[in-house]
Design a protein around this motif. Structure first.
Motif: not given
Length: 393
Positions: A53, A55-56, A58-59, A104-105, A220
């Motif tokens: 993704s 837009y990560k 939680y990373y 995230d993905n 998210a």
């Protein structure tokens, strides 16, 4: 003299060996104090924006060493290896990493729930559960990509974030039905929602994130608890979506209820809610966004939000009904800003019969033919919504 030097060398060798063993033991017993681990903790990791993704969310909430593990796994996981080398982390840290990866993905639909850790003296690896064989994964990946491409290519105005969000919301609600099957991971995936057309709340929310990713909208996946109309509380998943620079809560699952006839219906009660709007039904958020704005809420945006209610609102309600009838819509759903406003509206319009005066006023504002003496209505005190369905002629 030679014997002396030989004895000295032996002593030095023994000292070095003992020191080395001490360091190794310290490495095993106290990895946090290890120099290599300390380097990983302080070295800023590079986010792999071209993998998974864009837009990560939680990373960005992981520690540095967890971010390294996240990146290492994401680099390898799509080739479905038996094991992946990662920095030396503990089980709790691996849980943080694995949870962040899956949230995230959403294209990791082929990954199961288990991720185990194997730590050796100088190597740490993780072993991931896959729910498909590699050839089956490739086939299902192609199916999912086809749906995503079709949805994105059909968007009426990709530059309009709100309209794009609305069309993605409508696609998911129109093409997926709620289905919860224990221990069947596909129902908790974007694949289940978008390809099979059946999913639990996790599948709905991951499908929404995947389509938002493809449309260039930041979002998210959230987890927590939700309370149904009968007061029953249970685990749930939904989304936070960034529209016009602000975050809002979106729950596609709860906008896809089943009516009394057993048919799926589409509502907008959970489309872009603020903190206050969602507080009555959702709690224990995995992350609490600052959703303080209401401008992009569905009812506010479309003029169907009534902060208060009195008979001074009747003309506005009649104009709203006329507009919806002329647009070909069979009903109009409005939301009230408080329980007091909702109760006042129900008491006056429904219980007091004032809605028929509103229909009479609506008649003067449109050429669409409908009865001013007959209608169907639905009220929901939990959502503070009222749906008015005039009888057309």
């Amino acid at each position: 003299m030679k014997k002396f030097f030989s004895l000295l060398l032996c002593i030095i060798f023994i000292f070095i060996s003992v020191a080395a063993l001490t360091v190794i033991k310290k490495y095993i017993d106290n990895p946090d104090e290890n120099h290599i681990a300390n380097i990983l903790e302080t070295e800023p990791p590079q986010e792999l924006t071209d993998i998974g993704s864009p837009y990560k969310f939680y990373y960005n909430r992981l520690s540095d060493i967890e971010k390294h593990a996240y990146n290492d796994i994401l680099t390898e996981i799509y080739s479905m290896p038996e094991s992946i080398k990662i920095p030396r982390i503990d089980v709790e840290q691996l849980d943080n990493v694995f949870s962040a990866l899956l949230r995230d993905n959403p294209d990791l639909f082929f990954v199961g729930r288990k991720c185990t850790l194997l730590t050796e003296v100088f190597k740490t690896s993780c072993f991931i559960e896959y729910i498909f064989e590699k050839d089956e994964y490739e086939e299902r990946k192609a199916e999912l990509e086809k749906v995503c491409n079709e949805v994105v290519s059909s968007l009426s105005d990709p530059n309009d974030e709100w309209q794009t969000e609305l069309e993605i919301h409508d696609y998911i609600v129109d093409n997926c039905r709620y289905m919860l099957v224990e221990n069947e991971h596909v129902y908790s995936s974007a694949y289940g929602a978008l390809v099979n057309g059946e999913a639990a709340c996790e599948g709905y929310s991951k499908a929404a994130k995947l389509l938002f990713d493809r449309a260039g909208i930041e979002s998210a996946v959230l987890s927590g608890k939700s309370k149904s109309y009968n007061g029953k509380e249970g685990p749930h998943m939904w989304n936070a979506v960034k529209i016009s620079g602000n975050y809002y809560y979106l729950d596609c699952t709860w906008d896809d209820p089943i009516n009394e006839d057993g048919d799926n219906v589409k509502i907008y009660a959970y489309f872009n809610l603020s903190n206050g709007m969602i507080a009555d039904t959702h709690s224990d958020f995995s992350y609490s966004f600052d959703c303080s704005e209401t401008a992009e809420n569905y009812y506010v945006k479309t003029g169907k939000y009534f902060e208060t209610y009195s008979r001074e609102n009747e003309n506005r309600l009649a104009e709203l009904l006329a507009r919806e009838l002329e647009a070909g819509n069979g009903s109009v759903e409005i939301r009230f800003g408080s329980k007091t406003a909702y109760n006042n509206a129900v008491d006056d319009l429904i219980d007091g019969g004032r809605i028929y005066d509103v229909l009479s006023l609506t008649k003067s504002k449109t050429k669409v033919r409908f009865s001013i003496n007959s209608l169907t209505y639905f009220v929901d005190p939990t959502l503070r919504t009222m749906t008015i369905v005039p009888e057309r002629r």
